[in-house]
Design a protein around this motif. Structure first.
Motif, mmCIF file in Angstrom:
data_model
loop_
_atom_site.group_PDB
_atom_site.id
_atom_site.type_symbol
_atom_site.label_atom_id
_atom_site.label_comp_id
_atom_site.label_asym_id
_atom_site.label_seq_id
_atom_site.Cartn_x
_atom_site.Cartn_y
_atom_site.Cartn_z
ATOM 1 N N CYS A 162 -26.752 46.486 35.661
ATOM 2 C CA CYS A 162 -27.595 47.442 36.248
ATOM 3 C C CYS A 162 -28.553 47.208 36.464
ATOM 4 N N LYS A 163 -28.956 48.234 36.438
ATOM 5 C CA LYS A 163 -31.126 48.377 37.273
ATOM 6 C C LYS A 163 -32.040 47.437 36.084
ATOM 7 N N VAL B 10 -26.416 47.772 42.508
ATOM 8 C CA VAL B 10 -26.755 48.687 42.710
ATOM 9 C C VAL B 10 -25.876 50.081 43.441
ATOM 10 N N ALA C 113 -26.822 52.988 36.350
ATOM 11 C CA ALA C 113 -27.127 52.802 37.820
ATOM 12 C C ALA C 113 -25.819 52.913 38.786
ATOM 13 N N ASN C 114 -25.860 54.501 38.697
ATOM 14 C CA ASN C 114 -25.074 55.014 39.436
ATOM 15 C C ASN C 114 -23.007 54.331 38.993
ATOM 16 N N ASN C 115 -23.494 53.369 38.227
ATOM 17 C CA ASN C 115 -21.635 53.569 37.634
ATOM 18 C C ASN C 115 -21.193 54.921 37.278
#
Length: 132
Positions: free
Chosen positions: A14-15, A57, A116-118
């Motif tokens: 995660c960011k 990420v 986070a672009n997951n």
């Protein structure tokens, strides 16, 4: 078939912790634990741990080969998840669609993207035999 005495565990990057908590709580996930470098959620009965690792990420995610999510066994729960995602203005990676239309494995699906672009997939099979 799944044993009820087992919990699947997934760790993802995660960011930023606050935005991660906000996103997953809007999905209906319960925050189980929070530390300076990670948060742990009850993700629909399984465990997802988001580790603070902004350098890990994926800036350009693709659906395949990496995503995770939920396969609902009841259409009403799928519909509710979709309605909640729309209402809470969660980011869609792929809007709702029907895959394999007219085939035995036909299912309804949509993809969300977390901060986070997951990529997360939510789906419902019309034929319950196709879940596994």
């Amino acid at each position: 078939m799944r044993q009820t005495n087992k919990v699947f565990h997934l760790a993802i990057p995660c960011k930023e912790l606050n935005e991660t908590v906000d996103f997953y709580e809007k999905l209906g996930c319960k925050l189980a634990r929070r530390y300076d470098d990670r948060v742990t959620f009850d993700f629909f009965g399984d465990q997802v741990v988001c580790h603070l690792s902004p350098d890990e990420v994926d800036e350009a995610p693709n659906m395949y080969p990496r995503h995770y999510g939920i396969t609902f066994l009841e259409k009403g729960e799928y519909d509710q998840a979709l309605e909640s995602a729309i209402r809470d203005e969660l980011s869609f990676f792929k809007t709702p669609m029907v895959r394999f239309e007219g085939k035995k494995e036909e299912h309804m699906t949509f993809f969300l993207v977390d901060p986070a672009n997951n990529l997360l997939e939510f789906k419902y099979y019309h034929n319950p035999d196709m879940v596994y």
